[in-house]
Design a protein around this motif. Structure first.
Motif, PDB file in Angstrom:
ATOM      1  N   THR A   1       0.811  -1.217   0.000  1.00  0.00           N
ATOM      2  CA  THR A   1       0.000   0.000   0.000  1.00  0.00           C
ATOM      3  C   THR A   1       0.847   1.271   0.000  1.00  0.00           C
ATOM      4  O   THR A   1       0.492   2.251  -0.633  1.00  0.00           O
ATOM      5  CB  THR A   1      -0.996  -0.005   1.179  1.00  0.00           C
ATOM      6  N   ILE A   2       1.992   1.252   0.670  1.00  0.00           N
ATOM      7  CA  ILE A   2       2.794   2.482   0.643  1.00  0.00           C
ATOM      8  C   ILE A   2       3.383   2.684  -0.751  1.00  0.00           C
ATOM      9  O   ILE A   2       3.573   3.817  -1.205  1.00  0.00           O
ATOM     10  CB  ILE A   2       3.892   2.510   1.734  1.00  0.00           C
ATOM     11  N   GLU A   3       3.597   1.581  -1.437  1.00  0.00           N
ATOM     12  CA  GLU A   3       4.140   1.718  -2.787  1.00  0.00           C
ATOM     13  C   GLU A   3       3.118   2.318  -3.761  1.00  0.00           C
ATOM     14  O   GLU A   3       3.494   2.987  -4.714  1.00  0.00           O
ATOM     15  CB  GLU A   3       4.711   0.374  -3.275  1.00  0.00           C
ATOM     16  N   VAL A   4       1.847   2.106  -3.470  1.00  0.00           N
ATOM     17  CA  VAL A   4       0.820   2.768  -4.286  1.00  0.00           C
ATOM     18  C   VAL A   4       0.972   4.285  -4.165  1.00  0.00           C
ATOM     19  O   VAL A   4       0.984   5.020  -5.151  1.00  0.00           O
ATOM     20  CB  VAL A   4      -0.606   2.353  -3.848  1.00  0.00           C
ATOM     21  N   LEU A   5       1.137   4.729  -2.937  1.00  0.00           N
ATOM     22  CA  LEU A   5       1.297   6.163  -2.689  1.00  0.00           C
ATOM     23  C   LEU A   5       2.578   6.696  -3.346  1.00  0.00           C
ATOM     24  O   LEU A   5       2.564   7.721  -4.031  1.00  0.00           O
ATOM     25  CB  LEU A   5       1.352   6.412  -1.168  1.00  0.00           C
ATOM     26  N   LEU A   6       3.682   5.990  -3.112  1.00  0.00           N
ATOM     27  CA  LEU A   6       4.975   6.458  -3.625  1.00  0.00           C
ATOM     28  C   LEU A   6       4.982   6.519  -5.151  1.00  0.00           C
ATOM     29  O   LEU A   6       5.423   7.505  -5.745  1.00  0.00           O
ATOM     30  CB  LEU A   6       6.087   5.519  -3.139  1.00  0.00           C
ATOM     31  N   ASN A   7       4.454   5.480  -5.773  1.00  0.00           N
ATOM     32  CA  ASN A   7       4.445   5.439  -7.239  1.00  0.00           C
ATOM     33  C   ASN A   7       3.627   6.577  -7.817  1.00  0.00           C
ATOM     34  O   ASN A   7       3.979   7.156  -8.834  1.00  0.00           O
ATOM     35  CB  ASN A   7       3.881   4.094  -7.727  1.00  0.00           C
ATOM     36  N   ARG A   8       2.560   6.889  -7.115  1.00  0.00           N
ATOM     37  CA  ARG A   8       1.692   7.960  -7.584  1.00  0.00           C
ATOM     38  C   ARG A   8       2.439   9.291  -7.675  1.00  0.00           C
ATOM     39  O   ARG A   8       2.096  10.167  -8.459  1.00  0.00           O
ATOM     40  CB  ARG A   8       0.519   8.066  -6.594  1.00  0.00           C
ATOM     41  N   HIS A   9       3.477   9.425  -6.829  1.00  0.00           N
ATOM     42  CA  HIS A   9       4.221  10.688  -6.806  1.00  0.00           C
ATOM     43  C   HIS A   9       5.605  10.577  -7.442  1.00  0.00           C
ATOM     44  O   HIS A   9       6.481  11.404  -7.181  1.00  0.00           O
ATOM     45  CB  HIS A   9       4.326  11.191  -5.366  1.00  0.00           C
ATOM     46  N   GLY A  10       5.809   9.549  -8.251  1.00  0.00           N
ATOM     47  CA  GLY A  10       7.072   9.465  -8.988  1.00  0.00           C
ATOM     48  C   GLY A  10       8.243   8.954  -8.177  1.00  0.00           C
ATOM     49  O   GLY A  10       9.403   9.209  -8.504  1.00  0.00           O
ATOM     50  N   PHE A  11       7.953   8.239  -7.089  1.00  0.00           N
ATOM     51  CA  PHE A  11       9.017   7.618  -6.292  1.00  0.00           C
ATOM     52  C   PHE A  11       8.952   6.106  -6.460  1.00  0.00           C
ATOM     53  O   PHE A  11       7.904   5.550  -6.789  1.00  0.00           O
ATOM     54  CB  PHE A  11       8.816   7.894  -4.796  1.00  0.00           C
ATOM     55  N   SER A  12      10.064   5.445  -6.164  1.00  0.00           N
ATOM     56  CA  SER A  12       9.964   3.994  -5.998  1.00  0.00           C
ATOM     57  C   SER A  12      10.846   3.540  -4.847  1.00  0.00           C
ATOM     58  O   SER A  12      11.904   4.110  -4.583  1.00  0.00           O
ATOM     59  CB  SER A  12      10.313   3.265  -7.287  1.00  0.00           C
ATOM     60  N   MET A  13      10.353   2.521  -4.152  1.00  0.00           N
ATOM     61  CA  MET A  13      11.120   1.935  -3.052  1.00  0.00           C
ATOM     62  C   MET A  13      12.109   0.953  -3.668  1.00  0.00           C
ATOM     63  O   MET A  13      11.755   0.222  -4.600  1.00  0.00           O
ATOM     64  CB  MET A  13      10.153   1.213  -2.107  1.00  0.00           C
ATOM     65  N   PHE A  14      13.365   0.965  -3.189  1.00  0.00           N
ATOM     66  CA  PHE A  14      14.328   0.025  -3.777  1.00  0.00           C
ATOM     67  C   PHE A  14      14.921  -0.933  -2.749  1.00  0.00           C
ATOM     68  O   PHE A  14      15.584  -1.893  -3.091  1.00  0.00           O
ATOM     69  CB  PHE A  14      15.433   0.771  -4.530  1.00  0.00           C
TER      70      PHE A  14
END
Ligand SMILES: [Zn+2]
Length: 401
Positions: A221-234
């Motif tokens: 779910t946090i990745e949904v938020l991050l992706n929406r704003h042009g971020f990605s978790m690595f």
């Protein structure tokens, strides 16, 4: 109501903890009984699977002048030092001039560890008292809410952004994400630390649900938020802090591939089923059962003439006390270290707080509300245990500090 993350309207109530006061609102004697109550309900989003509260206590009320200090807990400070060392060693060991901005920097505990490594630091903290404490301790701290306006005012870019235990508080979630995007250097790293919903479920730590925590994240779910704003978790890993928190490393989309470790955790999470409505329904049933068991335990203790004190007065403890309906008839007082809370009463149940130096008699049982420090508490109190004082943990975390 629309989903705070994905704007969907397909939200379903899954956990209802009734009407509760804002749990950080420890009361002066003259204010006892005057505190407002708000619904405390968790909704599940059928589209993005994020669980979230449906009511928002205004941020100016919750974070304008709270009394939580991260520096008062030894294991938390050590955790923050480890984070600083690790982030520096992994990503910035060869960078000369390096900088970090901490969102919700509290008393500056995290930033002190970065200062020690030669970083230029800036804290942004909404609580006036804690911002002052940080500045007095030599940690430059802006007293403000972090958002796009604040970032524009700061007007520079940073190598690191840190958001520890605040990313689920934020009412202005999307503005905060955009502000980080604006202020994070192209090869910068955004470190996010958040309570892991999978651990909350496993530990049955429903007391982590309170008004300050608007959102309950998993990796998915946090990745949904991050992706929406042009971020990605690595990269990410699970730390023992707060009974199970994720430390996630994030950068601008396209910079880095996800690590093996992150891929394995995602898979582990998928297999666990923690992002399904069924998992939330079961969680709700287990919470109700836990209430019954704890009331039996405390009422039996009372019937046997045993004195019960609360150990710690963490804000999350108030969720539990209010949901269980446990007041001073069952738990006489809450014993606490934080000097700022001297003479206060717990919101809702009105249990008096005692600072450690005010405790002159021993209870038969310490009911441990600060259960996430289980290891530290048991180690520090061996003397009392030897004297026959029982330490009861309503929540037994799989991992603890
Ligand atoms: Zn959603």
């Amino acid at each position: 109501m629309i989903c705070r993350i994905c704007d969907s309207t397909k939200l379903e109530p899954v956990v209802n903890l009734g009407e509760q006061p804002w749990c950080n609102n420890f009361l002066k004697k003259e204010d006892v009984g005057k505190e407002p109550f708000y619904p405390l309900r968790v909704l599940f989003c059928h589209d993005c699977h994020t669980s979230q509260l449906d009511s928002t206590v205004k941020k100016e009320i919750m974070f304008g002048d709270h009394t939580y200090l991260s520096g008062t807990t030894k294991s938390l400070s050590e955790h923050f030092r480890n984070i600083a060392n690790e982030v520096d060693a992994k990503f910035f060991a060869n960078t000369r001039q390096k900088s970090v901005l901490d969102i919700g920097s509290n008393d500056g505990t995290q930033l002190k560890h970065f200062q020690a490594l030669g970083y230029e630091v800036l804290g942004v903290e909404s609580s006036k008292t804690t911002a002052r404490i940080a500045n007095d301790a030599g940690v430059p701290t802006l007293h403000a809410f972090f958002n796009q306006k604040t970032m524009s005012d700061i007007g520079k870019k940073f190598d690191i952004f840190n958001a520890s235990g605040v990313f689920f508080h934020l009412e202005e979630l999307h503005s905060v994400c955009e502000a980080i995007k604006q202020g994070l250097k192209q090869d910068g790293v955004f470190v996010v630390q958040f309570l892991y919903m999978k651990s909350i479920m496993e530990n049955l730590a429903f007391d982590q649900i309170y008004h300050e925590h608007l959102l309950y994240y998993s990796l998915e779910t946090i990745e949904v938020l991050l992706n929406r704003h042009g971020f990605s978790m690595f990269d990410a890993y699970l730390a023992s802090i707060h009974g199970g928190s994720i430390i996630g490393y994030i950068t601008h989309k396209g910079n880095r591939e996800p690590s093996e470790q992150l891929l394995a955790m995602r898979e582990d999470e998928r297999v666990s089923g923690c992002n399904t409505i069924e998992a939330y329904r079961e969680f709700d049933l287990r919470i109700q059962r836990m209430r019954q068991e704890n009331l039996v335990y405390l009422n039996d203790a009372k019937a046997a003439g045993k004195r019960v004190f609360g150990f710690g007065a963490p804000v999350k403890g108030n969720t539990m006390l209010n949901y269980f309906g446990v007041g001073p008839d069952l738990i006489e007082c809450l014993v606490e270290k934080n000097e700022l809370r001297r003479g206060l009463y717990s919101p809702g149940m009105h249990i008096p707080l005692l600072i450690e130096d005010e405790v002159t008699e021993l209870p038969d049982i310490y009911y441990v509300l600060a259960w996430n420090f289980k290891k530290e508490i048991l180690a520090n109190n061996q003397g009392l245990i030897d004297k026959g004082v029982e330490f009861y943990f309503p929540v037994n975390p799989k991992v603890s500090a």
